[in-house]
Design a protein around this motif. Structure first.
Motif, PDB file in Angstrom:
ATOM      1  N   ALA A 159       2.998  51.673   9.893  1.00 19.57           N
ATOM      2  CA  ALA A 159       2.089  50.673  10.453  1.00 19.57           C
ATOM      3  C   ALA A 159       2.336  49.277   9.889  1.00 19.57           C
ATOM      4  CB  ALA A 159       0.646  51.090  10.218  1.00 19.57           C
ATOM      5  N   GLU A 160       3.544  48.998   9.411  1.00 21.37           N
ATOM      6  CA  GLU A 160       3.828  47.663   8.903  1.00 21.37           C
ATOM      7  C   GLU A 160       3.794  46.660  10.047  1.00 21.37           C
ATOM      8  OE1 GLU A 160       4.188  46.459   5.713  1.00 21.37           O
ATOM      9  OE2 GLU A 160       3.439  48.452   5.278  1.00 21.37           O
ATOM     10  N   PRO A 161       3.231  45.488   9.819  1.00 24.66           N
ATOM     11  CA  PRO A 161       3.141  44.487  10.881  1.00 24.66           C
ATOM     12  C   PRO A 161       4.508  43.961  11.305  1.00 24.66           C
ATOM     13  CG  PRO A 161       1.806  43.865   8.974  1.00 24.66           C
ATOM     14  CD  PRO A 161       2.585  45.072   8.588  1.00 24.66           C
ATOM     15  N   ALA A 162       4.604  43.612  12.570  1.00 24.35           N
ATOM     16  CA  ALA A 162       5.785  42.969  13.131  1.00 24.35           C
ATOM     17  C   ALA A 162       5.320  41.722  13.871  1.00 24.35           C
ATOM     18  CB  ALA A 162       6.491  43.925  14.084  1.00 24.35           C
ATOM     19  N   PRO A 163       6.177  40.726  13.979  1.00 27.96           N
ATOM     20  CA  PRO A 163       5.782  39.532  14.733  1.00 27.96           C
ATOM     21  C   PRO A 163       5.526  39.870  16.199  1.00 27.96           C
ATOM     22  CG  PRO A 163       7.773  39.131  13.450  1.00 27.96           C
ATOM     23  CD  PRO A 163       7.492  40.596  13.378  1.00 27.96           C
ATOM     24  N   PHE A 164       4.510  39.244  16.761  1.00 26.80           N
ATOM     25  CA  PHE A 164       4.173  39.455  18.164  1.00 26.80           C
ATOM     26  C   PHE A 164       5.240  38.823  19.052  1.00 26.80           C
ATOM     27  CE2 PHE A 164       2.365  38.397  22.223  1.00 26.80           C
ATOM     28  CZ  PHE A 164       1.538  39.473  22.522  1.00 26.80           C
ATOM     29  N   SER A 165       5.651  39.573  20.056  1.00 30.02           N
ATOM     30  CA  SER A 165       6.476  39.041  21.136  1.00 30.02           C
ATOM     31  C   SER A 165       6.043  39.777  22.391  1.00 30.02           C
ATOM     32  CB  SER A 165       7.966  39.257  20.876  1.00 30.02           C
ATOM     33  OG  SER A 165       8.299  40.626  20.995  1.00 30.02           O
ATOM     34  N   ALA A 166       6.281  39.178  23.533  1.00 31.52           N
ATOM     35  CA  ALA A 166       5.912  39.827  24.796  1.00 31.52           C
ATOM     36  C   ALA A 166       6.621  41.167  24.923  1.00 31.52           C
ATOM     37  CB  ALA A 166       6.250  38.918  25.974  1.00 31.52           C
ATOM     38  N   ALA A 167       7.884  41.219  24.526  1.00 28.82           N
ATOM     39  CA  ALA A 167       8.658  42.462  24.626  1.00 28.82           C
ATOM     40  C   ALA A 167       8.095  43.545  23.701  1.00 28.82           C
ATOM     41  CB  ALA A 167      10.124  42.200  24.306  1.00 28.82           C
ATOM     42  N   ALA A 168       7.770  43.168  22.467  1.00 30.94           N
ATOM     43  CA  ALA A 168       7.217  44.144  21.511  1.00 30.94           C
ATOM     44  C   ALA A 168       5.858  44.651  21.991  1.00 30.94           C
ATOM     45  CB  ALA A 168       7.098  43.520  20.129  1.00 30.94           C
ATOM     46  N   PHE A 169       5.046  43.756  22.535  1.00 33.59           N
ATOM     47  CA  PHE A 169       3.722  44.132  23.020  1.00 33.59           C
ATOM     48  C   PHE A 169       3.836  45.063  24.230  1.00 33.59           C
ATOM     49  CE2 PHE A 169      -0.438  42.684  25.086  1.00 33.59           C
ATOM     50  CZ  PHE A 169      -1.220  43.489  24.277  1.00 33.59           C
ATOM     51  N   THR A 170       4.729  44.748  25.149  1.00 30.80           N
ATOM     52  CA  THR A 170       4.952  45.595  26.321  1.00 30.80           C
ATOM     53  C   THR A 170       5.437  46.977  25.902  1.00 30.80           C
ATOM     54  OG1 THR A 170       5.425  43.681  27.698  1.00 30.80           O
ATOM     55  CG2 THR A 170       6.238  45.792  28.490  1.00 30.80           C
ATOM     56  N   ALA A 171       6.364  47.021  24.958  1.00 32.73           N
ATOM     57  CA  ALA A 171       6.887  48.307  24.479  1.00 32.73           C
ATOM     58  C   ALA A 171       5.794  49.128  23.806  1.00 32.73           C
ATOM     59  CB  ALA A 171       8.047  48.070  23.515  1.00 32.73           C
ATOM     60  N   ALA A 172       4.962  48.477  23.004  1.00 32.42           N
ATOM     61  CA  ALA A 172       3.869  49.182  22.322  1.00 32.42           C
ATOM     62  C   ALA A 172       2.875  49.744  23.333  1.00 32.42           C
ATOM     63  CB  ALA A 172       3.170  48.244  21.342  1.00 32.42           C
ATOM     64  N   LYS A 173       2.542  48.950  24.357  1.00 32.77           N
ATOM     65  CA  LYS A 173       1.612  49.426  25.382  1.00 32.77           C
ATOM     66  C   LYS A 173       2.215  50.595  26.157  1.00 32.77           C
ATOM     67  CE  LYS A 173       0.740  45.448  27.390  1.00 32.77           C
ATOM     68  NZ  LYS A 173       0.132  44.408  28.234  1.00 32.77           N
ATOM     69  N   ALA A 174       3.503  50.532  26.444  1.00 33.95           N
ATOM     70  CA  ALA A 174       4.166  51.615  27.185  1.00 33.95           C
ATOM     71  C   ALA A 174       4.195  52.907  26.373  1.00 33.95           C
ATOM     72  CB  ALA A 174       5.589  51.197  27.562  1.00 33.95           C
ATOM     73  N   LYS A 175       4.267  52.765  25.061  1.00 32.67           N
ATOM     74  CA  LYS A 175       4.264  53.942  24.177  1.00 32.67           C
ATOM     75  C   LYS A 175       2.933  54.679  24.248  1.00 32.67           C
ATOM     76  CE  LYS A 175       4.481  53.449  19.633  1.00 32.67           C
ATOM     77  NZ  LYS A 175       4.917  53.121  18.288  1.00 32.67           N
ATOM     78  N   GLY A 176       1.866  53.933  24.549  1.00 33.54           N
ATOM     79  CA  GLY A 176       0.566  54.562  24.749  1.00 33.54           C
ATOM     80  C   GLY A 176      -0.263  54.802  23.512  1.00 33.54           C
ATOM     81  N   GLY A 177       0.204  54.407  22.358  1.00 33.74           N
ATOM     82  CA  GLY A 177      -0.538  54.654  21.128  1.00 33.74           C
ATOM     83  C   GLY A 177      -1.469  53.513  20.765  1.00 33.74           C
ATOM     84  N   PRO A 178      -2.064  53.594  19.577  1.00 37.11           N
ATOM     85  CA  PRO A 178      -2.966  52.538  19.114  1.00 37.11           C
ATOM     86  C   PRO A 178      -2.192  51.276  18.740  1.00 37.11           C
ATOM     87  CG  PRO A 178      -2.698  54.203  17.413  1.00 37.11           C
ATOM     88  CD  PRO A 178      -1.966  54.705  18.621  1.00 37.11           C
ATOM     89  N   ILE A 179      -2.766  50.137  19.074  1.00 36.63           N
ATOM     90  CA  ILE A 179      -2.144  48.840  18.785  1.00 36.63           C
ATOM     91  C   ILE A 179      -3.196  47.931  18.159  1.00 36.63           C
ATOM     92  CG2 ILE A 179      -0.978  46.809  19.760  1.00 36.63           C
ATOM     93  CD1 ILE A 179      -0.363  48.598  22.242  1.00 36.63           C
ATOM     94  N   LEU A 180      -2.797  47.227  17.103  1.00 37.96           N
ATOM     95  CA  LEU A 180      -3.614  46.177  16.518  1.00 37.96           C
ATOM     96  C   LEU A 180      -2.851  44.870  16.653  1.00 37.96           C
ATOM     97  CD1 LEU A 180      -5.841  44.851  14.739  1.00 37.96           C
ATOM     98  CD2 LEU A 180      -4.515  45.611  12.749  1.00 37.96           C
ATOM     99  N   VAL A 181      -3.491  43.859  17.217  1.00 38.82           N
ATOM    100  CA  VAL A 181      -2.928  42.514  17.262  1.00 38.82           C
ATOM    101  C   VAL A 181      -3.774  41.656  16.325  1.00 38.82           C
ATOM    102  CG1 VAL A 181      -2.422  40.496  18.678  1.00 38.82           C
ATOM    103  CG2 VAL A 181      -2.100  42.792  19.629  1.00 38.82           C
TER     104      VAL A 181
END
Length: 135
Positions: free
Chosen positions: A30-52
């Motif tokens: 769960a280490e933070p990564a910089p926000f990018s549209a691509a990273a956010f889209t990939a995280a949403k597609a994975k279907g798991g929990p996301i913290l922004v």
């Protein structure tokens, strides 16, 4: 021929190494990564929990949130959470897309659906409850 003491020392060393390896993946998960549209889209597609996390280096509230979030991310129940950080000063497009108007904003998603948001909260229990909504 190894002595009993040497065998015991080897056994203890091996057990410590194995436990360190068992702990390490969950700490990194769960280490933070910089926000990018691509990273956010990939995280949403994975279907798991996301913290922004919307944060700024000069923000005292953000500084108060950091150790709490770090402690919570280390908990086993949050090990699969994707954590993305938005820099309040430089990522204005991301702020608009997320409808985040201030630093110290925490937004949680369950897959592609927003399930909770807080602004300026520094109480551990409240932050944990927010993160739990994404599970």
């Amino acid at each position: 021929m190894l002595h009993r003491r040497s065998l015991l020392a080897l056994s203890v060393s091996a057990a410590l190494a194995a436990s360190a390896l068992a702990i390490a993946p969950s700490a990194r998960a769960a280490e933070p990564a910089p926000f990018s549209a691509a990273a956010f889209t990939a995280a949403k597609a994975k279907g798991g929990p996301i913290l922004v996390e919307v944060t700024a280096p000069w923000c005292p509230t953000c500084r108060a949130q950091k150790p709490i979030l770090s402690e919570l991310r280390a908990m086993p129940k949050f090990k699969d959470m994707t954590v993305l950080t938005v820099d309040f000063d430089s990522q204005k497009d991301a702020l608009r897309a997320l409808d985040a108007r201030t630093q110290s904003t925490l937004i949680v998603f369950k897959g592609d659906r927003e399930v909770g948001r807080s602004v300026g909260v520094t109480e551990r229990g409240a932050i944990e409850a927010l993160l739990a909504k994404s599970l």
